[in-house]
Design a protein around this motif. Structure first.
Motif, PDB file in Angstrom:
ATOM      1  N   THR A   1      32.908  43.555  34.584  1.00 55.31           N
ATOM      2  CA  THR A   1      32.307  42.448  35.340  1.00 55.31           C
ATOM      3  C   THR A   1      33.346  41.378  35.645  1.00 55.31           C
ATOM      4  OG1 THR A   1      30.179  42.856  34.273  1.00 55.31           O
ATOM      5  CG2 THR A   1      30.482  40.703  35.330  1.00 55.31           C
ATOM      6  N   GLY A   2      34.179  41.039  34.639  1.00 62.54           N
ATOM      7  CA  GLY A   2      35.198  40.027  34.845  1.00 62.54           C
ATOM      8  C   GLY A   2      36.223  40.447  35.875  1.00 62.54           C
ATOM      9  N   LEU A   3      36.629  41.706  35.836  1.00 60.48           N
ATOM     10  CA  LEU A   3      37.588  42.206  36.811  1.00 60.48           C
ATOM     11  C   LEU A   3      36.994  42.199  38.215  1.00 60.48           C
ATOM     12  CD1 LEU A   3      40.307  43.467  37.480  1.00 60.48           C
ATOM     13  CD2 LEU A   3      39.344  45.711  36.895  1.00 60.48           C
ATOM     14  N   GLY A   4      35.746  42.620  38.318  1.00 62.16           N
ATOM     15  CA  GLY A   4      35.081  42.633  39.627  1.00 62.16           C
ATOM     16  C   GLY A   4      35.005  41.249  40.236  1.00 62.16           C
ATOM     17  N   THR A   5      34.720  40.241  39.398  1.00 55.32           N
ATOM     18  CA  THR A   5      34.643  38.862  39.887  1.00 55.32           C
ATOM     19  C   THR A   5      36.008  38.393  40.373  1.00 55.32           C
ATOM     20  OG1 THR A   5      32.837  38.343  38.370  1.00 55.32           O
ATOM     21  CG2 THR A   5      34.096  36.487  39.248  1.00 55.32           C
ATOM     22  N   ARG A   6      37.048  38.731  39.622  1.00 53.11           N
ATOM     23  CA  ARG A   6      38.398  38.304  40.016  1.00 53.11           C
ATOM     24  C   ARG A   6      38.831  38.941  41.330  1.00 53.11           C
ATOM     25  NH1 ARG A   6      42.691  38.538  35.217  1.00 53.11           N
ATOM     26  NH2 ARG A   6      43.979  38.020  37.025  1.00 53.11           N
ATOM     27  N   VAL A   7      38.510  40.216  41.503  1.00 53.57           N
ATOM     28  CA  VAL A   7      38.884  40.896  42.745  1.00 53.57           C
ATOM     29  C   VAL A   7      38.081  40.341  43.921  1.00 53.57           C
ATOM     30  CG1 VAL A   7      38.951  43.119  43.936  1.00 53.57           C
ATOM     31  CG2 VAL A   7      39.650  42.970  41.545  1.00 53.57           C
ATOM     32  N   THR A   8      36.797  40.073  43.689  1.00 56.18           N
ATOM     33  CA  THR A   8      35.972  39.471  44.743  1.00 56.18           C
ATOM     34  C   THR A   8      36.564  38.139  45.187  1.00 56.18           C
ATOM     35  OG1 THR A   8      33.955  40.520  43.899  1.00 56.18           O
ATOM     36  CG2 THR A   8      33.667  38.609  45.327  1.00 56.18           C
ATOM     37  N   GLU A   9      36.956  37.307  44.218  1.00 59.98           N
ATOM     38  CA  GLU A   9      37.530  36.005  44.554  1.00 59.98           C
ATOM     39  C   GLU A   9      38.898  36.144  45.218  1.00 59.98           C
ATOM     40  OE1 GLU A   9      35.842  33.166  44.535  1.00 59.98           O
ATOM     41  OE2 GLU A   9      34.245  34.550  43.983  1.00 59.98           O
ATOM     42  N   LEU A  10      39.636  37.182  44.833  1.00 55.51           N
ATOM     43  CA  LEU A  10      40.920  37.454  45.478  1.00 55.51           C
ATOM     44  C   LEU A  10      40.715  37.769  46.953  1.00 55.51           C
ATOM     45  CD1 LEU A  10      44.013  38.012  45.169  1.00 55.51           C
ATOM     46  CD2 LEU A  10      43.393  40.385  44.663  1.00 55.51           C
ATOM     47  N   PHE A  11      39.718  38.597  47.244  1.00 50.88           N
ATOM     48  CA  PHE A  11      39.427  38.952  48.635  1.00 50.88           C
ATOM     49  C   PHE A  11      38.860  37.752  49.393  1.00 50.88           C
ATOM     50  CE2 PHE A  11      38.634  43.732  47.536  1.00 50.88           C
ATOM     51  CZ  PHE A  11      39.970  43.863  47.213  1.00 50.88           C
ATOM     52  N   ARG A  12      38.023  36.983  48.718  1.00 51.16           N
ATOM     53  CA  ARG A  12      37.447  35.790  49.359  1.00 51.16           C
ATOM     54  C   ARG A  12      38.562  34.820  49.761  1.00 51.16           C
ATOM     55  NH1 ARG A  12      32.312  33.589  48.640  1.00 51.16           N
ATOM     56  NH2 ARG A  12      32.030  34.861  46.771  1.00 51.16           N
ATOM     57  N   ALA A  13      39.559  34.687  48.909  1.00 51.18           N
ATOM     58  CA  ALA A  13      40.676  33.783  49.206  1.00 51.18           C
ATOM     59  C   ALA A  13      41.453  34.241  50.430  1.00 51.18           C
ATOM     60  CB  ALA A  13      41.602  33.680  48.001  1.00 51.18           C
ATOM     61  N   GLN A  14      41.510  35.556  50.643  1.00 49.57           N
ATOM     62  CA  GLN A  14      42.191  36.056  51.840  1.00 49.57           C
ATOM     63  C   GLN A  14      41.504  35.548  53.107  1.00 49.57           C
ATOM     64  OE1 GLN A  14      45.057  36.997  50.152  1.00 49.57           O
ATOM     65  NE2 GLN A  14      45.198  38.418  51.865  1.00 49.57           N
ATOM     66  N   VAL A  15      40.182  35.397  53.024  1.00 53.28           N
ATOM     67  CA  VAL A  15      39.407  34.882  54.162  1.00 53.28           C
ATOM     68  C   VAL A  15      39.574  33.378  54.279  1.00 53.28           C
ATOM     69  CG1 VAL A  15      37.104  34.601  55.153  1.00 53.28           C
ATOM     70  CG2 VAL A  15      37.731  36.765  54.030  1.00 53.28           C
ATOM     71  N   THR A  16      39.321  32.665  53.195  1.00 52.87           N
ATOM     72  CA  THR A  16      39.324  31.197  53.262  1.00 52.87           C
ATOM     73  C   THR A  16      40.705  30.629  53.562  1.00 52.87           C
ATOM     74  OG1 THR A  16      39.598  31.047  50.856  1.00 52.87           O
ATOM     75  CG2 THR A  16      37.343  30.992  51.707  1.00 52.87           C
ATOM     76  N   GLU A  17      41.753  31.351  53.164  1.00 52.42           N
ATOM     77  CA  GLU A  17      43.112  30.875  53.419  1.00 52.42           C
ATOM     78  C   GLU A  17      43.673  31.373  54.750  1.00 52.42           C
ATOM     79  OE1 GLU A  17      45.419  31.962  50.021  1.00 52.42           O
ATOM     80  OE2 GLU A  17      44.139  30.829  48.627  1.00 52.42           O
ATOM     81  N   GLY A  18      42.855  32.129  55.490  1.00 55.45           N
ATOM     82  CA  GLY A  18      43.246  32.545  56.834  1.00 55.45           C
ATOM     83  C   GLY A  18      44.092  33.792  56.919  1.00 55.45           C
ATOM     84  N   HIS A  19      44.317  34.478  55.787  1.00 60.21           N
ATOM     85  CA  HIS A  19      45.098  35.719  55.831  1.00 60.21           C
ATOM     86  C   HIS A  19      44.306  36.843  56.509  1.00 60.21           C
ATOM     87  CE1 HIS A  19      47.963  33.692  53.303  1.00 60.21           C
ATOM     88  NE2 HIS A  19      47.069  33.536  52.332  1.00 60.21           N
ATOM     89  N   TRP A  20      42.975  36.800  56.324  1.00 61.02           N
ATOM     90  CA  TRP A  20      42.070  37.678  57.060  1.00 61.02           C
ATOM     91  C   TRP A  20      41.268  36.771  58.001  1.00 61.02           C
ATOM     92  CZ3 TRP A  20      39.606  40.770  52.386  1.00 61.02           C
ATOM     93  CH2 TRP A  20      40.601  41.564  51.792  1.00 61.02           C
TER      94      TRP A  20
ATOM     95  N   ARG B   1      35.439  48.533  45.973  1.00 61.47           N
ATOM     96  CA  ARG B   1      34.236  48.771  46.772  1.00 61.47           C
ATOM     97  C   ARG B   1      33.151  47.753  46.449  1.00 61.47           C
ATOM     98  NH1 ARG B   1      32.956  54.670  46.158  1.00 61.47           N
ATOM     99  NH2 ARG B   1      34.843  54.811  47.441  1.00 61.47           N
ATOM    100  N   GLU B   2      32.990  47.453  45.155  1.00 53.97           N
ATOM    101  CA  GLU B   2      31.976  46.469  44.750  1.00 53.97           C
ATOM    102  C   GLU B   2      32.350  45.062  45.219  1.00 53.97           C
ATOM    103  OE1 GLU B   2      31.487  46.843  40.554  1.00 53.97           O
ATOM    104  OE2 GLU B   2      30.756  48.926  40.692  1.00 53.97           O
ATOM    105  N   ALA B   3      33.630  44.725  45.172  1.00 53.40           N
ATOM    106  CA  ALA B   3      34.069  43.398  45.617  1.00 53.40           C
ATOM    107  C   ALA B   3      33.809  43.218  47.109  1.00 53.40           C
ATOM    108  CB  ALA B   3      35.551  43.204  45.309  1.00 53.40           C
ATOM    109  N   VAL B   4      34.141  44.233  47.897  1.00 52.66           N
ATOM    110  CA  VAL B   4      33.869  44.179  49.336  1.00 52.66           C
ATOM    111  C   VAL B   4      32.365  44.095  49.577  1.00 52.66           C
ATOM    112  CG1 VAL B   4      33.987  45.477  51.498  1.00 52.66           C
ATOM    113  CG2 VAL B   4      35.994  45.364  49.999  1.00 52.66           C
ATOM    114  N   GLY B   5      31.596  44.888  48.799  1.00 51.83           N
ATOM    115  CA  GLY B   5      30.141  44.854  48.942  1.00 51.83           C
ATOM    116  C   GLY B   5      29.554  43.486  48.647  1.00 51.83           C
TER     117      GLY B   5
END
Length: 222
Positions: free
Chosen positions: A5-24, A48-52
């Motif tokens: 669960t902790g790893l999934g949350t970290r990866v989700t936030e990593l991907f979210r940061a790519q959006v909020t920081e304009g990389h995606w 897959r879960e982080a993207v979901g």
């Protein structure tokens, strides 16, 4: 060792940061699942879960056969967008005036030299879009200019709310850009000039002059 669960949350936030920081960027296609696995160092299921999670939040959208795309920059933007869908033309225009006038006033007080240059560039692009005769191109150019005004406020919350409403504003604007001539060209030029000159009251008044006639007209429709 991190639990799943902790790893999934970290990866989700990593991907979210790519959006909020304009990389995606908004509208862009994100990397493929194998690319995300390699880049993040996480397992396929975790990726897959982080993207979901971001799809569920309305930030990403999967398109069959095409990939996964960025459709919002925050949970707030996507929530606002869902709430605003289906509102009347008058309600949409009144909301736009409230936001745009407030943002024009703030932008005139806070804009940087970079903001000013960006606004002038987008004003020229908006003018050029009218020569194409394509209403979607015109709306996109108009939206880009108005969004840049909001960005020039330096207020991230306002930008999130505005981006959540942008699809609704663009649908409403299609009605106003179909003519052969751009009747609002001079007012947009006046708006940019007021913001560049650092005149908050003139900027807000010009935004009102742009949108209030549309609201008045919408109120007269059956």
């Amino acid at each position: 060792m991190l639990d799943h669960t902790g790893l999934g949350t970290r990866v989700t936030e990593l991907f979210r940061a790519q959006v909020t920081e304009g990389h995606w960027p908004l509208g862009s296609k994100i990397p493929t699942e194998p690319e995300l696995v390699e880049w993040s160092g996480a397992g396929r299921n975790t990726v897959r879960e982080a993207v979901g999670s971001l799809v569920q939040a309305g930030i990403l959208r999967r398109e069959q056969g095409r990939g996964t795309f960025v459709v919002s920059t925050s949970d707030l933007s996507s929530s606002v967008s869902r709430r605003a869908a289906g509102t009347s033309r008058r309600d949409s225009l009144e909301m736009r005036l409230a936001l745009d006038a407030a943002c024009a006033r703030l932008a005139a007080s806070r804009r940087t030299e970079s903001d000013a240059e960006r606004l002038v560039t987008l004003l020229h692009e908006r003018r050029d879009a009218w020569s194409t005769g394509d209403t979607r191109s015109r709306v996109r150019a108009d939206s880009a200019l108005h969004r840049a005004v909001v960005a020039a406020t330096g207020n991230a919350l306002m930008l999130d709310v505005y981006e959540g409403l942008l699809d609704v504003f663009e649908e409403v604007a299609l009605h106003d850009v179909a003519g052969e001539t751009d009747d609002l060209a001079q007012l947009h030029a006046d708006l940019v000039e007021a913001i560049v000159d650092g005149d908050p009251e003139r900027a807000a008044a010009t935004m009102s002059a742009l949108l209030q006639p549309m609201i008045d007209q919408a109120g007269q429709l059956p």
